[in-house]
Design a protein around this motif. Sequence first.
Motif, PDB file in Angstrom:
ATOM      1  N   VAL A  41       0.831  -1.200   0.000  1.00  0.00           N
ATOM      2  CA  VAL A  41       0.000   0.000   0.000  1.00  0.00           C
ATOM      3  C   VAL A  41       0.870   1.256   0.000  1.00  0.00           C
ATOM      4  CG1 VAL A  41      -1.600   1.382   1.378  1.00  0.00           C
ATOM      5  CG2 VAL A  41      -2.015  -1.055   1.057  1.00  0.00           C
ATOM      6  N   CYS A  42       1.839   1.298   0.911  1.00  0.00           N
ATOM      7  CA  CYS A  42       2.714   2.468   0.984  1.00  0.00           C
ATOM      8  C   CYS A  42       3.563   2.585  -0.271  1.00  0.00           C
ATOM      9  CB  CYS A  42       3.604   2.381   2.220  1.00  0.00           C
ATOM     10  SG  CYS A  42       4.708   3.785   2.402  1.00  0.00           S
ATOM     11  N   GLY A  43       4.052   1.450  -0.767  1.00  0.00           N
ATOM     12  CA  GLY A  43       4.852   1.481  -1.983  1.00  0.00           C
ATOM     13  C   GLY A  43       4.084   2.030  -3.162  1.00  0.00           C
ATOM     14  N   GLY A  44       2.805   1.652  -3.279  1.00  0.00           N
ATOM     15  CA  GLY A  44       1.993   2.130  -4.386  1.00  0.00           C
ATOM     16  C   GLY A  44       1.715   3.613  -4.317  1.00  0.00           C
ATOM     17  N   ILE A  45       1.621   4.141  -3.087  1.00  0.00           N
ATOM     18  CA  ILE A  45       1.298   5.552  -2.903  1.00  0.00           C
ATOM     19  C   ILE A  45       2.538   6.438  -2.984  1.00  0.00           C
ATOM     20  CG2 ILE A  45       0.430   7.251  -1.235  1.00  0.00           C
ATOM     21  CD1 ILE A  45      -1.501   5.072  -0.253  1.00  0.00           C
ATOM     22  N   ILE A  46       3.613   5.995  -2.338  1.00  0.00           N
ATOM     23  CA  ILE A  46       4.802   6.843  -2.219  1.00  0.00           C
ATOM     24  C   ILE A  46       5.516   7.033  -3.553  1.00  0.00           C
ATOM     25  CG2 ILE A  46       6.592   5.111  -1.753  1.00  0.00           C
ATOM     26  CD1 ILE A  46       7.498   6.910   0.568  1.00  0.00           C
ATOM     27  N   ILE A  47       5.291   6.106  -4.493  1.00  0.00           N
ATOM     28  CA  ILE A  47       5.953   6.204  -5.792  1.00  0.00           C
ATOM     29  C   ILE A  47       5.402   7.365  -6.622  1.00  0.00           C
ATOM     30  CG2 ILE A  47       6.252   4.981  -8.003  1.00  0.00           C
ATOM     31  CD1 ILE A  47       6.589   2.420  -6.433  1.00  0.00           C
ATOM     32  N   ALA A  48       4.208   7.852  -6.240  1.00  0.00           N
ATOM     33  CA  ALA A  48       3.637   8.995  -6.957  1.00  0.00           C
ATOM     34  C   ALA A  48       4.611  10.170  -6.885  1.00  0.00           C
ATOM     35  CB  ALA A  48       2.298   9.391  -6.346  1.00  0.00           C
ATOM     36  N   ILE A  49       5.126  10.590  -8.054  1.00  0.00           N
ATOM     37  CA  ILE A  49       6.147  11.639  -8.078  1.00  0.00           C
ATOM     38  C   ILE A  49       5.528  12.986  -7.724  1.00  0.00           C
ATOM     39  CG2 ILE A  49       7.850  12.825  -9.496  1.00  0.00           C
ATOM     40  CD1 ILE A  49       8.604   9.995  -8.936  1.00  0.00           C
ATOM     41  N   GLY A  50       5.746  13.400  -6.480  1.00  0.00           N
ATOM     42  CA  GLY A  50       5.291  14.697  -6.018  1.00  0.00           C
ATOM     43  C   GLY A  50       6.491  15.584  -5.798  1.00  0.00           C
ATOM     44  N   TRP A  54      -7.086  11.987  -8.026  1.00  0.00           N
ATOM     45  CA  TRP A  54      -6.458  13.264  -8.373  1.00  0.00           C
ATOM     46  C   TRP A  54      -4.994  13.062  -8.734  1.00  0.00           C
ATOM     47  CZ3 TRP A  54      -2.547  16.120  -5.880  1.00  0.00           C
ATOM     48  CH2 TRP A  54      -2.382  17.425  -6.361  1.00  0.00           C
ATOM     49  N   LEU A  55      -4.278  12.224  -7.954  1.00  0.00           N
ATOM     50  CA  LEU A  55      -2.883  11.928  -8.267  1.00  0.00           C
ATOM     51  C   LEU A  55      -2.762  11.280  -9.646  1.00  0.00           C
ATOM     52  CD1 LEU A  55      -1.414  10.494  -4.928  1.00  0.00           C
ATOM     53  CD2 LEU A  55      -1.052  12.756  -5.910  1.00  0.00           C
ATOM     54  N   ALA A  56      -3.689  10.375  -9.948  1.00  0.00           N
ATOM     55  CA  ALA A  56      -3.645   9.682 -11.238  1.00  0.00           C
ATOM     56  C   ALA A  56      -3.844  10.665 -12.392  1.00  0.00           C
ATOM     57  CB  ALA A  56      -4.716   8.592 -11.275  1.00  0.00           C
ATOM     58  N   VAL A  57      -4.827  11.552 -12.251  1.00  0.00           N
ATOM     59  CA  VAL A  57      -5.104  12.536 -13.308  1.00  0.00           C
ATOM     60  C   VAL A  57      -3.906  13.446 -13.523  1.00  0.00           C
ATOM     61  CG1 VAL A  57      -6.508  14.545 -13.908  1.00  0.00           C
ATOM     62  CG2 VAL A  57      -7.601  12.481 -13.000  1.00  0.00           C
ATOM     63  N   GLN A  58      -3.320  13.932 -12.419  1.00  0.00           N
ATOM     64  CA  GLN A  58      -2.166  14.819 -12.525  1.00  0.00           C
ATOM     65  C   GLN A  58      -0.996  14.133 -13.232  1.00  0.00           C
ATOM     66  OE1 GLN A  58      -1.941  18.172 -11.468  1.00  0.00           O
ATOM     67  NE2 GLN A  58      -4.142  17.881 -11.355  1.00  0.00           N
ATOM     68  N   ALA A  59      -0.740  12.875 -12.865  1.00  0.00           N
ATOM     69  CA  ALA A  59       0.377  12.146 -13.471  1.00  0.00           C
ATOM     70  C   ALA A  59       0.132  11.894 -14.955  1.00  0.00           C
ATOM     71  CB  ALA A  59       0.596  10.825 -12.741  1.00  0.00           C
ATOM     72  N   LEU A  60      -1.106  11.535 -15.309  1.00  0.00           N
ATOM     73  CA  LEU A  60      -1.412  11.261 -16.713  1.00  0.00           C
ATOM     74  C   LEU A  60      -1.352  12.534 -17.558  1.00  0.00           C
ATOM     75  CD1 LEU A  60      -4.279   8.649 -16.268  1.00  0.00           C
ATOM     76  CD2 LEU A  60      -1.925   8.233 -17.033  1.00  0.00           C
ATOM     77  N   ILE A  61      -1.734  13.655 -16.967  1.00  0.00           N
ATOM     78  CA  ILE A  61      -1.625  14.931 -17.677  1.00  0.00           C
ATOM     79  C   ILE A  61      -0.158  15.258 -17.948  1.00  0.00           C
ATOM     80  CG2 ILE A  61      -1.884  17.433 -17.434  1.00  0.00           C
ATOM     81  CD1 ILE A  61      -4.543  16.926 -16.036  1.00  0.00           C
ATOM     82  N   ILE A  69       7.701   7.548 -16.764  1.00  0.00           N
ATOM     83  CA  ILE A  69       7.513   7.428 -15.319  1.00  0.00           C
ATOM     84  C   ILE A  69       6.137   7.947 -14.909  1.00  0.00           C
ATOM     85  CG2 ILE A  69       8.307   8.292 -13.084  1.00  0.00           C
ATOM     86  CD1 ILE A  69      11.148   8.323 -14.257  1.00  0.00           C
ATOM     87  N   ASP A  70       5.756   9.126 -15.407  1.00  0.00           N
ATOM     88  CA  ASP A  70       4.457   9.693 -15.057  1.00  0.00           C
ATOM     89  C   ASP A  70       3.305   8.830 -15.554  1.00  0.00           C
ATOM     90  OD1 ASP A  70       5.219  11.956 -13.601  1.00  0.00           O
ATOM     91  OD2 ASP A  70       5.624  13.103 -15.417  1.00  0.00           O
ATOM     92  N   LEU A 127       3.274   5.530 -15.935  1.00  0.00           N
ATOM     93  CA  LEU A 127       3.173   4.372 -15.049  1.00  0.00           C
ATOM     94  C   LEU A 127       2.565   4.753 -13.699  1.00  0.00           C
ATOM     95  CD1 LEU A 127       6.609   2.635 -15.776  1.00  0.00           C
ATOM     96  CD2 LEU A 127       4.330   1.911 -16.547  1.00  0.00           C
ATOM     97  N   ILE A 128       2.962   5.907 -13.184  1.00  0.00           N
ATOM     98  CA  ILE A 128       2.419   6.386 -11.917  1.00  0.00           C
ATOM     99  C   ILE A 128       0.911   6.608 -12.027  1.00  0.00           C
ATOM    100  CG2 ILE A 128       2.361   8.367 -10.351  1.00  0.00           C
ATOM    101  CD1 ILE A 128       5.391   8.660 -10.944  1.00  0.00           C
ATOM    102  N   GLY A 129       0.486   7.248 -13.105  1.00  0.00           N
ATOM    103  CA  GLY A 129      -0.935   7.523 -13.301  1.00  0.00           C
ATOM    104  C   GLY A 129      -1.767   6.256 -13.345  1.00  0.00           C
ATOM    105  N   LEU A 130      -1.289   5.251 -14.060  1.00  0.00           N
ATOM    106  CA  LEU A 130      -2.017   3.987 -14.145  1.00  0.00           C
ATOM    107  C   LEU A 130      -2.076   3.282 -12.797  1.00  0.00           C
ATOM    108  CD1 LEU A 130      -0.652   2.618 -17.542  1.00  0.00           C
ATOM    109  CD2 LEU A 130      -2.898   3.630 -17.092  1.00  0.00           C
ATOM    110  N   MET A 131      -0.981   3.312 -12.049  1.00  0.00           N
ATOM    111  CA  MET A 131      -0.944   2.670 -10.741  1.00  0.00           C
ATOM    112  C   MET A 131      -1.905   3.334  -9.762  1.00  0.00           C
ATOM    113  SD  MET A 131       2.289   2.095  -8.171  1.00  0.00           S
ATOM    114  CE  MET A 131       3.145   1.087  -9.382  1.00  0.00           C
TER     115      MET A 131
END
Length: 201
Positions: free
Chosen positions: A11-20, A82-89, A181-182, A184-188
Motif C-alpha cells: 500500500v505504501c509502496g503504491g502511494i509513495i511512488i507517486a512523483i510529487g 487526483w494523483l492519477a489525473v495529474q500524473a497522466l496529464i 515514469i508519469d 506508469l504512476i498515473g495507471l498505478m
Amino acid sequence: MIESYLTGLVVCGGIIIAIGAQNAYVLGQSIRREHHWWSAGLCMTSDVILFTLGMFGVSAALMAMPQALEVLRWLGVVFLGWLAVQALIRAGWGRSALETDTATQRSVKGVVFTTLAVTLLNPQVYLDTLLLIPSIGAQQEDAASFVAGASSASVLWFGGLAWFGSSMAPVLSKPAAWRVIDGLIGLMMAAIALQLAIGGL
C-alpha cells in the motif's frame, strides 16, 4: 503478522511512488549527485515518524468513530484519483528535463533545510502518512507490522531514488523518461483508487 507487513509494504509502496514535490526533489538531487543520501535519509526518517504517529492516532479515532471509515475511504478514492489525473496529464504534455549541471554545488545544510521544507510544508505528505495509509492500516490485525511494512517501502523507495538516480543520471535527465515514469504512476494510482472504491478499505 506477515500479511499486515506485506499490506503495509504494498500500500505504501503504491502511494509513495507517486512523483510529487518530495520525490522529484530527491530524484533531482540524486541526478545531480548533490548530497542526495542526506536528502533521501531525511525523507525516510520523516516517513517513519509520521507513519507511526498517524497509524496509532488514527486507529484510536476510528475505534471511537467507525463511521469515519467510509469518509476516509472516499477521501482516499478522490485523492488517489487526483494523483492519477495529474500524473497522466504530465505524461501527455511532458515536462522539462532535470538540470544535471554540477557547476554550482550547495552545502549539506542547504540541502537538509530544503528537503525538510519540501517534506514538511507539503500537504500531500500529511494526507498520505496521517490519513490515507493509517486508515488502511487500521483494518489490519497487526498495526506494528503494518507500520514496519510501510516504513520499509519508504526506505526502499528513497534508497532506490538515491542509488539509481545517481547511477542513471544520463537517462533519467531526459524529458522522455519523465513521460514514461508519469504514465506508469498515473495507471498505478488509478488502479489503487478503483480497488478502494469497489472493494472498500
